[in-house]
Design a protein around this motif. Sequence first.
Motif, PDB file in Angstrom:
ATOM      1  N   ASN A  51       0.925  -1.190   0.103  1.00 52.32           N
ATOM      2  CA  ASN A  51       0.102  -0.046  -0.097  1.00 52.32           C
ATOM      3  C   ASN A  51       0.898   1.225   0.104  1.00 52.32           C
ATOM      4  OD1 ASN A  51      -2.253  -1.568   0.139  1.00 52.32           O
ATOM      5  ND2 ASN A  51      -2.218  -1.421   2.460  1.00 52.32           N
ATOM      6  N   THR A  52       2.168   1.210  -0.224  1.00 56.17           N
ATOM      7  CA  THR A  52       3.001   2.227  -0.144  1.00 56.17           C
ATOM      8  C   THR A  52       3.869   2.664  -1.308  1.00 56.17           C
ATOM      9  OG1 THR A  52       3.185   1.910   2.418  1.00 56.17           O
ATOM     10  CG2 THR A  52       4.680   3.594   1.602  1.00 56.17           C
ATOM     11  N   ILE A  53       4.032   3.678  -1.734  1.00 56.80           N
ATOM     12  CA  ILE A  53       4.870   3.724  -3.149  1.00 56.80           C
ATOM     13  C   ILE A  53       6.389   3.998  -2.546  1.00 56.80           C
ATOM     14  CG2 ILE A  53       5.459   5.346  -4.808  1.00 56.80           C
ATOM     15  CD1 ILE A  53       2.268   6.097  -4.993  1.00 56.80           C
ATOM     16  N   ALA A  54       7.226   3.347  -3.117  1.00 51.64           N
ATOM     17  CA  ALA A  54       8.686   3.318  -3.008  1.00 51.64           C
ATOM     18  C   ALA A  54       9.210   4.204  -3.883  1.00 51.64           C
ATOM     19  CB  ALA A  54       9.188   1.999  -2.848  1.00 51.64           C
ATOM     20  N   MET A  55       8.863   4.218  -5.311  1.00 45.32           N
ATOM     21  CA  MET A  55       9.583   5.020  -6.413  1.00 45.32           C
ATOM     22  C   MET A  55       8.291   5.492  -7.231  1.00 45.32           C
ATOM     23  SD  MET A  55      13.210   3.279  -6.924  1.00 45.32           S
ATOM     24  CE  MET A  55      13.883   4.551  -8.061  1.00 45.32           C
ATOM     25  N   GLY A  56       8.508   6.281  -7.975  1.00 49.37           N
ATOM     26  CA  GLY A  56       7.897   6.737  -9.119  1.00 49.37           C
ATOM     27  C   GLY A  56       8.294   7.083 -10.465  1.00 49.37           C
ATOM     28  N   GLU A  57       7.807   7.191 -11.631  1.00 51.92           N
ATOM     29  CA  GLU A  57       8.519   7.538 -12.865  1.00 51.92           C
ATOM     30  C   GLU A  57       8.408   8.852 -13.024  1.00 51.92           C
ATOM     31  OE1 GLU A  57       7.682   6.155 -17.588  1.00 51.92           O
ATOM     32  OE2 GLU A  57       6.292   5.458 -16.098  1.00 51.92           O
ATOM     33  N   ILE A  58       9.443   9.532 -13.834  1.00 53.25           N
ATOM     34  CA  ILE A  58       9.495  10.914 -14.029  1.00 53.25           C
ATOM     35  C   ILE A  58      10.072  10.928 -15.425  1.00 53.25           C
ATOM     36  CG2 ILE A  58      10.182  11.549 -11.691  1.00 53.25           C
ATOM     37  CD1 ILE A  58      13.027  11.884 -12.555  1.00 53.25           C
ATOM     38  N   ALA A  59       9.586  11.836 -16.127  1.00 52.66           N
ATOM     39  CA  ALA A  59       9.839  12.413 -17.490  1.00 52.66           C
ATOM     40  C   ALA A  59      11.211  13.141 -17.563  1.00 52.66           C
ATOM     41  CB  ALA A  59       8.796  13.099 -18.271  1.00 52.66           C
ATOM     42  N   THR A  60      12.206  12.863 -18.182  1.00 54.99           N
ATOM     43  CA  THR A  60      13.480  13.825 -18.362  1.00 54.99           C
ATOM     44  C   THR A  60      13.207  15.098 -19.081  1.00 54.99           C
ATOM     45  OG1 THR A  60      14.667  12.955 -20.260  1.00 54.99           O
ATOM     46  CG2 THR A  60      14.814  11.873 -17.783  1.00 54.99           C
ATOM     47  N   ASP A  61      13.658  16.232 -18.887  1.00 54.58           N
ATOM     48  CA  ASP A  61      13.500  17.267 -19.442  1.00 54.58           C
ATOM     49  C   ASP A  61      14.343  17.399 -20.872  1.00 54.58           C
ATOM     50  OD1 ASP A  61      12.729  20.400 -19.182  1.00 54.58           O
ATOM     51  OD2 ASP A  61      14.971  20.537 -19.434  1.00 54.58           O
ATOM     52  N   LEU A  62      13.385  17.950 -21.786  1.00 54.11           N
ATOM     53  CA  LEU A  62      13.904  18.140 -23.116  1.00 54.11           C
ATOM     54  C   LEU A  62      14.200  19.639 -23.697  1.00 54.11           C
ATOM     55  CD1 LEU A  62      11.165  15.938 -24.843  1.00 54.11           C
ATOM     56  CD2 LEU A  62      13.621  15.130 -23.907  1.00 54.11           C
TER      57      LEU A  62
ATOM     58  N   MET B  59       5.563  -0.092  -5.864  1.00 55.53           N
ATOM     59  CA  MET B  59       5.218  -0.202  -4.695  1.00 55.53           C
ATOM     60  C   MET B  59       6.194  -0.920  -3.763  1.00 55.53           C
ATOM     61  SD  MET B  59       2.116   1.031  -5.241  1.00 55.53           S
ATOM     62  CE  MET B  59       1.605   0.931  -3.523  1.00 55.53           C
ATOM     63  N   SER B  60       6.214  -0.730  -2.645  1.00 54.51           N
ATOM     64  CA  SER B  60       7.298  -1.358  -1.611  1.00 54.51           C
ATOM     65  C   SER B  60       7.391  -2.627  -1.712  1.00 54.51           C
ATOM     66  CB  SER B  60       7.388  -0.725  -0.392  1.00 54.51           C
ATOM     67  OG  SER B  60       7.158   0.667  -0.112  1.00 54.51           O
ATOM     68  N   ASP B  61       6.417  -3.539  -2.054  1.00 53.04           N
ATOM     69  CA  ASP B  61       6.575  -4.862  -2.250  1.00 53.04           C
ATOM     70  C   ASP B  61       7.150  -5.242  -3.582  1.00 53.04           C
ATOM     71  OD1 ASP B  61       4.241  -4.407  -3.810  1.00 53.04           O
ATOM     72  OD2 ASP B  61       3.020  -5.915  -2.938  1.00 53.04           O
ATOM     73  N   GLY B  62       7.587  -4.467  -4.223  1.00 54.80           N
ATOM     74  CA  GLY B  62       8.119  -4.837  -5.523  1.00 54.80           C
ATOM     75  C   GLY B  62       6.994  -4.713  -6.919  1.00 54.80           C
TER      76      GLY B  62
ATOM     77  N   LEU C  60      -1.093   6.713  -0.344  1.00 52.45           N
ATOM     78  CA  LEU C  60      -0.193   5.764  -0.845  1.00 52.45           C
ATOM     79  C   LEU C  60       1.180   6.240  -0.667  1.00 52.45           C
ATOM     80  CD1 LEU C  60      -1.906   5.302  -4.247  1.00 52.45           C
ATOM     81  CD2 LEU C  60      -1.713   3.677  -2.449  1.00 52.45           C
ATOM     82  N   GLY C  61       1.609   7.512  -0.542  1.00 51.03           N
ATOM     83  CA  GLY C  61       2.914   8.049  -0.337  1.00 51.03           C
ATOM     84  C   GLY C  61       3.399   8.116   1.058  1.00 51.03           C
ATOM     85  N   SER C  62       2.493   7.998   1.931  1.00 45.08           N
ATOM     86  CA  SER C  62       2.873   8.020   3.513  1.00 45.08           C
ATOM     87  C   SER C  62       3.046   6.538   3.836  1.00 45.08           C
ATOM     88  CB  SER C  62       1.902   8.854   4.328  1.00 45.08           C
ATOM     89  OG  SER C  62       0.416   8.032   4.108  1.00 45.08           O
ATOM     90  N   ARG C  63       4.211   6.441   4.683  1.00 41.96           N
ATOM     91  CA  ARG C  63       4.270   5.013   5.042  1.00 41.96           C
ATOM     92  C   ARG C  63       3.944   4.593   6.497  1.00 41.96           C
ATOM     93  NH1 ARG C  63       8.835   7.894   6.464  1.00 41.96           N
ATOM     94  NH2 ARG C  63       9.567   7.566   8.931  1.00 41.96           N
TER      95      ARG C  63
END
Length: 407
Positions: A238-249, A354-357, A394-397
């Motif tokens: 139930n907890t997000i460990a990482m998220g996707e980011i777009a790189t700057d163009l 998610m933190s569980d993979g 989802l972001g708070s642990r």
Amino acid sequence: MKRPIRTGFTLVELLVVIAIIGVLVGLLLPAVQAAREAARRMSCSNNFKQIGLAIHNYHSAYNQLPRHGSGTDDHAAYGTGGDWWSQSQDATMGKLSAMGGLLPFIEQQAIWEQLANPSIQNADGTTRPTTDPWPAMGPSPNYWVNAGGYVPWVTEIPGFRCPSDPGKGLPAAGRTNYAVCFGDSGNYMYRGYRPLPNGRHLDKMDNTEADQIRGSARGVFINFHTTRFRDILDGLSNTIAMGEIATDLGDKDKRTISQTSSKFWGGQNIGNPSICTDTAGLIDSERPQFWASGTTVSTSTNGRGYRWFDQLTPYTVMNTILPPNRELCGFSHDFWLTVAPPSSRHQGGVHVLMSDGAVKFITDSIEAGDSRSRAPDSNYRPGDKSSYGLWGALGSRAAKETIDQEF
């Protein structure tokens, strides 16, 4: 006399065939492009899954998550003031991102060996003097361009890149499309009061400030601090460990470069996470994904995802305040960026780990509460419920929030 047998096509027949082929290509091309994007999206998800496995293997090996804000220190570089922005060619100054520790666990042992040992090799093929090699764990991140470039810093790691993101080359170093999650608070995004090796602190911290950090550091990762799976009381799934980011163009995309408006500089609190949307003239009315042409954005080297090795917010950090693909907003300086949502080149959302993979695709329309209800850099009390709905939860642990809906 026999009439000659016609063996060719008339002009009308040829035009009809060409027209039919054109119609078929027009019908099939979007399907082909959609299939290609689906394949890229699947590849991106697989990269994230490998990072998730790497995090779990790291935790199994060291009984902790990779620290965001780690590495070596150069005592002399701090001077008498102990400035937390001090840089050095002889140490990382504690500014190495969590991505560095994952290298051996994503089959990048060769880069890890270059990073973990002194080196005289430069990225441009030259060598540093043997009396002054690059140190083990590298220099501080802003020295990647000096003396030909430190090799690991300018190395693009395939496992850190999303195939849908076209960004490449200068002014970035090694890009990344994946960032650690700091939770649903924008407070203490950078400093976190890191102790110096000689016992001094970068900032003087009293009990009140310690309580503020305990309340504000709500994500799986915390700058300069060690976290473990046991700290995630809300459950790994139930907890997000990482998220996707777009790189700057370099195109003033509001998701990949921050504003430098005077509203966000000089230490003022950001009272409204949506201030960039609410401030007239900042966002282009005709192209709402971009900053208006007359506005000034952050320097070109502060683009989103530009340095996989750097723990500063634009490069390797995201939070769950504004929903996915909203604007970067907050203090203009790269390390005090307050609102840093995830973003992607995929249609309609982003991948999160998610933190569980598990890897999930979160849509831009996820329920995120009222973005104007709380200043993002105000202090939560430990255990407070998130102000930003399901997305914030989802972001708070460790806020004891129940996730009872699909996302």
